[in-house]
Scaffold this motif. Structure first.
Motif, short mmCIF file in Angstrom:
data_model
loop_
_atom_site.label_atom_id
_atom_site.label_comp_id
_atom_site.label_asym_id
_atom_site.label_seq_id
_atom_site.Cartn_x
_atom_site.Cartn_y
_atom_site.Cartn_z
N GLY A 217 -4.45 9.23 14.59
CA GLY A 217 -3.44 9.40 15.62
C GLY A 217 -2.41 8.29 15.57
O GLY A 217 -2.73 7.13 15.31
N ALA A 218 -1.15 8.66 15.81
CA ALA A 218 -0.06 7.69 15.88
C ALA A 218 0.82 8.07 17.07
O ALA A 218 0.92 9.24 17.42
N PRO A 219 1.46 7.10 17.70
CA PRO A 219 2.27 7.37 18.89
C PRO A 219 3.63 7.97 18.53
O PRO A 219 4.67 7.34 18.67
N LEU A 220 3.60 9.22 18.09
CA LEU A 220 4.82 9.87 17.59
C LEU A 220 5.30 11.00 18.48
O LEU A 220 6.33 11.61 18.19
N GLY A 221 4.57 11.32 19.54
CA GLY A 221 4.96 12.42 20.39
C GLY A 221 3.76 13.11 20.99
O GLY A 221 2.84 12.47 21.48
N SER A 222 3.73 14.44 20.92
CA SER A 222 2.64 15.21 21.49
C SER A 222 1.43 15.16 20.56
O SER A 222 1.56 14.87 19.36
N PRO A 223 0.23 15.46 21.08
CA PRO A 223 -0.95 15.49 20.22
C PRO A 223 -0.81 16.43 19.02
O PRO A 223 -1.29 16.12 17.93
N SER A 224 -0.12 17.55 19.21
CA SER A 224 0.00 18.52 18.12
C SER A 224 0.81 17.97 16.95
O SER A 224 0.62 18.38 15.81
N THR A 225 1.69 17.02 17.22
CA THR A 225 2.50 16.43 16.15
C THR A 225 2.00 15.06 15.74
O THR A 225 2.43 14.54 14.71
N SER A 226 1.11 14.46 16.53
CA SER A 226 0.73 13.07 16.31
C SER A 226 -0.69 12.87 15.82
O SER A 226 -1.05 11.77 15.42
N ILE A 227 -1.51 13.91 15.88
CA ILE A 227 -2.91 13.79 15.46
C ILE A 227 -3.14 14.64 14.23
O ILE A 227 -2.81 15.83 14.20
N SER A 228 -3.70 14.03 13.20
CA SER A 228 -3.97 14.71 11.94
C SER A 228 -5.44 14.54 11.56
O SER A 228 -6.15 13.70 12.12
N VAL A 229 -5.87 15.34 10.62
CA VAL A 229 -7.22 15.27 10.07
C VAL A 229 -7.18 14.47 8.78
O VAL A 229 -6.29 14.68 7.94
N GLU A 230 -8.11 13.56 8.60
CA GLU A 230 -8.15 12.75 7.38
C GLU A 230 -9.10 13.35 6.35
O GLU A 230 -10.22 13.75 6.68
N THR A 231 -8.65 13.37 5.11
CA THR A 231 -9.49 13.75 3.98
C THR A 231 -10.01 12.50 3.29
O THR A 231 -9.75 11.38 3.73
N ASP A 232 -10.66 12.70 2.17
CA ASP A 232 -11.15 11.55 1.39
C ASP A 232 -10.03 10.81 0.67
O ASP A 232 -10.28 9.81 0.00
N SER B 142 0.82 -1.20 0.00
CA SER B 142 0.00 0.00 0.00
C SER B 142 0.85 1.25 0.00
O SER B 142 1.95 1.28 0.58
N ASP B 143 0.34 2.31 -0.63
CA ASP B 143 1.03 3.60 -0.59
C ASP B 143 0.66 4.41 0.65
O ASP B 143 1.22 5.48 0.88
N ALA B 144 -0.29 3.93 1.47
CA ALA B 144 -0.75 4.70 2.63
C ALA B 144 0.36 4.86 3.67
O ALA B 144 0.47 5.90 4.32
N THR B 145 1.18 3.83 3.84
CA THR B 145 2.27 3.93 4.81
C THR B 145 3.31 4.92 4.33
O THR B 145 3.91 5.65 5.13
N GLU B 146 3.55 4.96 3.04
CA GLU B 146 4.44 5.99 2.48
C GLU B 146 3.87 7.39 2.76
O GLU B 146 4.60 8.31 3.13
N GLU B 147 2.56 7.53 2.63
CA GLU B 147 1.90 8.80 2.93
C GLU B 147 2.11 9.17 4.40
O GLU B 147 2.37 10.33 4.72
N ALA B 148 2.03 8.17 5.26
CA ALA B 148 2.13 8.45 6.70
C ALA B 148 3.56 8.71 7.14
O ALA B 148 3.81 9.59 7.97
N PHE B 149 4.53 7.96 6.60
CA PHE B 149 5.89 8.03 7.11
C PHE B 149 6.88 8.63 6.11
O PHE B 149 7.94 9.10 6.50
N GLU C 179 -7.46 20.42 -0.66
CA GLU C 179 -6.45 19.61 0.02
C GLU C 179 -6.37 18.23 -0.63
O GLU C 179 -7.37 17.53 -0.74
N THR C 180 -5.17 17.86 -1.07
CA THR C 180 -5.00 16.59 -1.76
C THR C 180 -4.21 15.57 -0.94
O THR C 180 -4.02 14.44 -1.39
N ARG C 181 -3.74 15.97 0.23
CA ARG C 181 -3.05 15.01 1.09
C ARG C 181 -4.08 14.12 1.80
O ARG C 181 -5.20 14.54 2.06
N GLY C 182 -3.67 12.91 2.11
CA GLY C 182 -4.57 12.00 2.82
C GLY C 182 -4.84 12.44 4.23
O GLY C 182 -5.92 12.20 4.78
#
Length: 313
Positions: free
Chosen positions: A183-198, A102-109, A222-225
């Protein structure tokens, strides 16, 4: 030997198939094993797709053994790590004709494609970010591996179960308006929580099921996931009825992190928080990518909207 790279689209025989599949990555036409001879499935969804098409693989991801009993023997199907953390050097040693995931992990990391390219590993990053993306990827890989008829059967089988759920969502008094958080366990909420688009599975599934993903409405360009808004006003103004929270990696830690944000802006301004309509989604049902069990994920959303599942806060 001079290495010649072509976009994966060039490998698809029909332009219509390419338009449907959103396949990314590159395939090395200059060196390596013969096409289709040494395929590695980099995640469980890809393995299930290839298994359904009847395409043999030489290695699988760490979670791939759950797809079918035949993949349990590591001496026959060696493991190459998790999707978010592939074992690149071991993959290279296996001399794959294609490494597919999947390309989703590339999108995330953002580092998987570059690590594969640095090692001259021929890779395909597939679109499982939506139901249509999954179906298009089935069609594309069916075309690529010469399994077109079986691919068409697989798509038809998937489509058959959707109608009833969509009809029940359409029968609700109004289309539920949702904010989907990742959300991913990457640090603080401000750096670890994102909004999902379509362009990410959770957000796209909300829209596909018949609800409204307010992030895609509030930020139509917005075209990012997933992204972290610098201006929350459009989402606050949309005032979503539901907030749906996804955890990727160590869910218990992510749920604890979510627990810290609801009393603070911008979330405290939203009716979903004040009315107790915040849901921590079962990670086995809705996570990063679309799976072959997505109709069950649609039913899960319907159960939330119909009040059959309790809120998390």
């Amino acid at each position: 030997m001079k290495r010649i790279y072509k976009c994966t689209a060039a490998l698809l025989a029909a332009a219509a198939v390419f338009a449907a599949c959103a396949l990314t990555g590159c395939y090395d036409l200059g060196t390596g094993a013969e096409k289709g001879s040494r395929v590695i499935a980099g995640d469980a969804v890809t393995l299930r797709l290839l298994d359904g098409l009847g395409v043999d693989v030489v290695a699988i991801s760490d979670d791939g053994a759950d797809v079918a009993e035949k993949y349990a023997d590591e001496s026959v199907y060696p493991r190459v790590g998790l999707a978010m953390n592939p074992e690149y050097d071991n993959i290279k040693l296996l001399d794959p004709s294609e490494f597919i995931m999947s390309d989703a992990t590339e999108e995330a990391f953002g580092n998987i494609a570059s690590n594969l390219a640095q090692r001259n590993i021929n890779y395909m990053l597939m679109d499982y970010n939506s139901v249509n993306g999954l179906k298009g990827s089935i069609t594309a890989l069916g075309e690529y591996f010469g399994r077109q008829e079986r691919a068409a059967e697989m798509v038809a089988e998937l489509t058959a179960g959707e109608t009833a759920v969509k009809e029940q969502v359409a029968a609700l008094p109004s289309a539920p308006e949702c904010l989907v958080l990742f959300g991913a366990p990457l640090g603080s909420p401000s750096t670890s929580i994102s909004v999902e688009t379509d362009y990410m599975f959770g957000g796209s599934l909300v829209s596909y099921t018949g609800a409204v993903n307010v992030a895609s409405v509030a930020f139509p360009d917005e075209t990012r996931g997933m992204f972290q808004p610098t201006d929350w006003d459009p989402i606050i103004d949309a005032d979503p009825e539901y907030i749906l929270c996804i955890a990727h990696g160590r869910p218990d830690e992510v749920w604890d992190m979510y627990d810290t944000i609801w009393s603070k802006p911008p979330y405290s301004f939203m009716s979903a928080v004040r009315n107790g309509n915040v849901y921590y989604l079962d990670s086995d049902v809705i996570n990063v990518i679309c799976t072959f069990d997505y109709v069950g994920s649609m039913q899960y959303l319907l159960d939330i909207f119909a009040g059959r599942i309790g809120a998390s806060i």
